[in-house]
Scaffold this active site. Structure first.
Site: not given
Length: 212
Positions: A120, A138
């Site tokens: 991420k 997320d």
């Protein structure tokens, strides 16, 4: 969800916010990288407060490395998990200096080799700092993608892959920012603000709410 719905969703999100930006404060790819590492399980507001004190003193890999773990910790101790984050940041700075000439690498593989940098974080840096096509999923983006039906998936990698496939190409570069902001302020976790939602009529979420 069909392609026409997705296209209209992103057309509206673009119309409302043509140039979306991250809410993390930064002025270089390195500052963004450190801010994103610090933001794990912390709010952007808390990270910005810490980096507002840190970056005027040290905002290069060598300068932060020279602070050491204890020195860096003094600047970031208001952020959750600051001890482990300080160790990761110092080691990341050492690797940037020794392996990358003090520059932030522009490939996912090299970024993910840095301590504290997962998929991420790497995607955020690639997309935001280097404007590469990447989707950082997320909790907000995972929720919005599943709840609306834009890109349902059982895990973040599945959602990421579907978003990269299904988001209309003209909107793909900024889709990460639109989705995260939508999840943060409109399609919130406990009770989505459907009455204030720009894409309510296109969303496939069954349990629509009012804003009362």
């Amino acid at each position: 969800m069909n392609a026409a719905k997705r296209l209209e969703i992103f057309r509206r999100l673009h119309e409302d916010n043509p140039d979306p930006k991250t809410e993390l404060s930064y002025s270089s790819p390195f500052e963004l990288l450190i801010a994103v590492i610090l933001s794990a399980q912390a709010t952007d507001v808390s990270v910005n407060k810490a980096t507002a004190r840190l970056y005027p003193v040290a905002n290069t890999p060598q300068a932060i490395y020279d602070l050491g773990v204890d020195g860096l910790s003094e600047y970031i101790k208001t952020i959750g998990l600051y001890n482990s984050k300080a160790r990761n940041v110092i080691e990341t700075c050492r690797m940037l200096v020794e392996l990358h000439g003090g520059e932030v690498p522009q490939t996912r593989e090299a970024l993910e080799a840095l301590p504290g940098v997962g998929r991420k974080t790497a995607n955020v840096v690639l997309n935001t700092a280097f404007r590469q096509l990447a989707m950082a999923v997320d909790t907000h983006i995972f929720r919005v993608s599943n709840r609306t039906g834009i890109a349902p998936g059982k895990n973040v990698v599945e959602v990421e892959n579907k978003l990269m496939k299904f988001v209309p190409k003209d909107y793909l570069l900024d889709a990460h920012h639109w989705l995260i902001l939508h999840g943060r302020y409109v399609c919130i976790a406990r009770k989505p603000r459907c009455g204030s939602c720009r894409i309510e009529d296109l969303c496939e979420y069954k349990a629509k709410t009012s804003d009362d």
